[in-house]
Design a protein around this motif. Structure first.
Motif, PDB file in Angstrom:
ATOM      1  N   PHE A   1       0.837  -1.187   0.000  1.00  0.00           N
ATOM      2  CA  PHE A   1       0.000   0.000   0.000  1.00  0.00           C
ATOM      3  C   PHE A   1       0.876   1.242   0.000  1.00  0.00           C
ATOM      4  CE2 PHE A   1      -2.243  -3.338   2.328  1.00  0.00           C
ATOM      5  CZ  PHE A   1      -3.386  -3.454   1.537  1.00  0.00           C
ATOM      6  N   VAL A   2       0.379   2.310  -0.583  1.00  0.00           N
ATOM      7  CA  VAL A   2       1.124   3.555  -0.668  1.00  0.00           C
ATOM      8  C   VAL A   2       1.465   4.099   0.721  1.00  0.00           C
ATOM      9  CG1 VAL A   2      -0.883   5.097  -0.816  1.00  0.00           C
ATOM     10  CG2 VAL A   2       1.247   5.728  -1.946  1.00  0.00           C
ATOM     11  N   GLU A   3       0.639   3.801   1.711  1.00  0.00           N
ATOM     12  CA  GLU A   3       0.893   4.284   3.072  1.00  0.00           C
ATOM     13  C   GLU A   3       2.122   3.653   3.714  1.00  0.00           C
ATOM     14  OE1 GLU A   3      -3.355   4.920   2.103  1.00  0.00           O
ATOM     15  OE2 GLU A   3      -2.069   3.171   1.997  1.00  0.00           O
ATOM     16  N   GLU A   4       2.660   2.606   3.132  1.00  0.00           N
ATOM     17  CA  GLU A   4       3.866   1.980   3.695  1.00  0.00           C
ATOM     18  C   GLU A   4       5.111   2.829   3.495  1.00  0.00           C
ATOM     19  OE1 GLU A   4       4.514  -2.337   3.682  1.00  0.00           O
ATOM     20  OE2 GLU A   4       2.815  -2.396   2.293  1.00  0.00           O
ATOM     21  N   PHE A   5       5.094   3.735   2.524  1.00  0.00           N
ATOM     22  CA  PHE A   5       6.246   4.605   2.324  1.00  0.00           C
ATOM     23  C   PHE A   5       6.297   5.615   3.468  1.00  0.00           C
ATOM     24  CE2 PHE A   5       5.264   3.785  -2.291  1.00  0.00           C
ATOM     25  CZ  PHE A   5       6.365   2.983  -2.529  1.00  0.00           C
ATOM     26  N   PRO A   6       7.414   5.685   4.193  1.00  0.00           N
ATOM     27  CA  PRO A   6       7.523   6.675   5.267  1.00  0.00           C
ATOM     28  C   PRO A   6       7.487   8.093   4.679  1.00  0.00           C
ATOM     29  CG  PRO A   6       9.307   5.063   5.367  1.00  0.00           C
ATOM     30  CD  PRO A   6       8.594   4.856   4.079  1.00  0.00           C
ATOM     31  N   GLN A   7       6.690   8.963   5.241  1.00  0.00           N
ATOM     32  CA  GLN A   7       6.565  10.323   4.712  1.00  0.00           C
ATOM     33  C   GLN A   7       7.905  11.057   4.662  1.00  0.00           C
ATOM     34  OE1 GLN A   7       3.866  11.329   3.159  1.00  0.00           O
ATOM     35  NE2 GLN A   7       4.935  13.190   2.562  1.00  0.00           N
ATOM     36  N   PRO A   8       8.775  10.927   5.674  1.00  0.00           N
ATOM     37  CA  PRO A   8      10.084  11.590   5.557  1.00  0.00           C
ATOM     38  C   PRO A   8      10.887  11.084   4.354  1.00  0.00           C
ATOM     39  CG  PRO A   8       9.687  10.934   7.826  1.00  0.00           C
ATOM     40  CD  PRO A   8       8.604  10.308   6.993  1.00  0.00           C
ATOM     41  N   ALA A   9      10.777   9.805   4.045  1.00  0.00           N
ATOM     42  CA  ALA A   9      11.482   9.245   2.889  1.00  0.00           C
ATOM     43  C   ALA A   9      10.879   9.764   1.587  1.00  0.00           C
ATOM     44  CB  ALA A   9      11.437   7.720   2.930  1.00  0.00           C
ATOM     45  N   VAL A  10       9.560   9.857   1.526  1.00  0.00           N
ATOM     46  CA  VAL A  10       8.897  10.388   0.327  1.00  0.00           C
ATOM     47  C   VAL A  10       9.380  11.810   0.066  1.00  0.00           C
ATOM     48  CG1 VAL A  10       6.683  11.082  -0.686  1.00  0.00           C
ATOM     49  CG2 VAL A  10       6.856   8.916   0.567  1.00  0.00           C
ATOM     50  N   GLU A  11       9.404  12.631   1.105  1.00  0.00           N
ATOM     51  CA  GLU A  11       9.834  14.016   0.951  1.00  0.00           C
ATOM     52  C   GLU A  11      11.311  14.110   0.563  1.00  0.00           C
ATOM     53  OE1 GLU A  11       8.668  15.847   4.616  1.00  0.00           O
ATOM     54  OE2 GLU A  11       6.542  15.477   4.203  1.00  0.00           O
ATOM     55  N   TYR A  12      12.142  13.262   1.174  1.00  0.00           N
ATOM     56  CA  TYR A  12      13.575  13.270   0.871  1.00  0.00           C
ATOM     57  C   TYR A  12      13.831  12.858  -0.582  1.00  0.00           C
ATOM     58  CZ  TYR A  12      18.496  11.978   0.895  1.00  0.00           C
ATOM     59  OH  TYR A  12      19.822  11.866   0.585  1.00  0.00           O
ATOM     60  N   VAL A  13      13.248  11.739  -0.998  1.00  0.00           N
ATOM     61  CA  VAL A  13      13.456  11.241  -2.366  1.00  0.00           C
ATOM     62  C   VAL A  13      12.841  12.209  -3.374  1.00  0.00           C
ATOM     63  CG1 VAL A  13      12.990   9.347  -3.978  1.00  0.00           C
ATOM     64  CG2 VAL A  13      13.664   8.843  -1.624  1.00  0.00           C
ATOM     65  N   ALA A  14      11.686  12.784  -3.062  1.00  0.00           N
ATOM     66  CA  ALA A  14      11.071  13.766  -3.954  1.00  0.00           C
ATOM     67  C   ALA A  14      12.022  14.934  -4.206  1.00  0.00           C
ATOM     68  CB  ALA A  14       9.753  14.259  -3.373  1.00  0.00           C
ATOM     69  N   GLY A  15      12.725  15.366  -3.166  1.00  0.00           N
ATOM     70  CA  GLY A  15      13.704  16.436  -3.324  1.00  0.00           C
ATOM     71  C   GLY A  15      14.862  16.019  -4.216  1.00  0.00           C
ATOM     72  N   LEU A  16      15.277  14.779  -4.090  1.00  0.00           N
ATOM     73  CA  LEU A  16      16.383  14.286  -4.924  1.00  0.00           C
ATOM     74  C   LEU A  16      16.010  14.267  -6.398  1.00  0.00           C
ATOM     75  CD1 LEU A  16      17.676  11.192  -2.883  1.00  0.00           C
ATOM     76  CD2 LEU A  16      18.762  13.432  -3.084  1.00  0.00           C
ATOM     77  N   VAL A  17      14.787  13.808  -6.691  1.00  0.00           N
ATOM     78  CA  VAL A  17      14.373  13.637  -8.097  1.00  0.00           C
ATOM     79  C   VAL A  17      13.589  14.839  -8.621  1.00  0.00           C
ATOM     80  CG1 VAL A  17      14.441  11.127  -7.965  1.00  0.00           C
ATOM     81  CG2 VAL A  17      12.287  12.316  -7.511  1.00  0.00           C
ATOM     82  N   LYS A  18      13.425  15.858  -7.761  1.00  0.00           N
ATOM     83  CA  LYS A  18      12.757  17.103  -8.140  1.00  0.00           C
ATOM     84  C   LYS A  18      11.334  16.876  -8.652  1.00  0.00           C
ATOM     85  CE  LYS A  18      17.109  19.463  -9.084  1.00  0.00           C
ATOM     86  NZ  LYS A  18      17.824  18.735  -8.107  1.00  0.00           N
ATOM     87  N   VAL A  19      10.569  16.136  -7.853  1.00  0.00           N
ATOM     88  CA  VAL A  19       9.161  15.849  -8.130  1.00  0.00           C
ATOM     89  C   VAL A  19       8.388  16.187  -6.856  1.00  0.00           C
ATOM     90  CG1 VAL A  19       7.502  14.006  -8.635  1.00  0.00           C
ATOM     91  CG2 VAL A  19       9.722  14.007  -9.770  1.00  0.00           C
ATOM     92  N   PRO A  20       7.206  16.806  -6.954  1.00  0.00           N
ATOM     93  CA  PRO A  20       6.433  17.100  -5.737  1.00  0.00           C
ATOM     94  C   PRO A  20       6.169  15.836  -4.919  1.00  0.00           C
ATOM     95  CG  PRO A  20       5.487  18.226  -7.626  1.00  0.00           C
ATOM     96  CD  PRO A  20       6.551  17.304  -8.157  1.00  0.00           C
ATOM     97  N   ALA A  21       6.292  15.952  -3.606  1.00  0.00           N
ATOM     98  CA  ALA A  21       6.139  14.793  -2.723  1.00  0.00           C
ATOM     99  C   ALA A  21       4.752  14.180  -2.783  1.00  0.00           C
ATOM    100  CB  ALA A  21       6.471  15.185  -1.280  1.00  0.00           C
TER     101      ALA A  21
END
Length: 99
Positions: free
Chosen positions: A51-71
């Protein structure tokens, strides 16, 4: 997967390395972010998330910053709280998809 991550843990576990960047070079937007999250989740947990909720929100925000895509992008088309299953084949390159 645990949901709380320190900045040092995010850096150590969720940073994309050279080989990761090669895998995501041809992806954009939500696909790029979703693929990166699936890839790192697989490395950490040795399984794909259900499920999408399994992704930790801090990780989503961190990786989004790396790939320059909105979290918010990995939740599309799955809305947060929707609990529909994630299927890894949607993030794999075409030759690896089942027919």
């Amino acid at each position: 997967m645990r949901q709380e991550w320190s900045p040092e843990e995010l850096l150590a576990s969720w940073t994309l390395v050279e080989g990761d960047w090669k895998l995501v070079a041809n992806k954009t937007g939500a696909t790029r972010l979703g693929f990166c999250l699936m890839l790192k989740f697989l490395e950490i947990e040795a399984r794909f998330p259900e499920f999408v909720e399994e992704f930790p929100q801090p990780a989503v925000e961190y990786v989004a910053g790396l790939v320059k895509v909105p979290a918010a992008e990995p939740a599309r088309p799955l809305r947060h709280g929707d609990r529909r299953r994630l299927w890894p084949c949607h993030y794999l390159p075409a030759p690896h998809r089942r027919r």
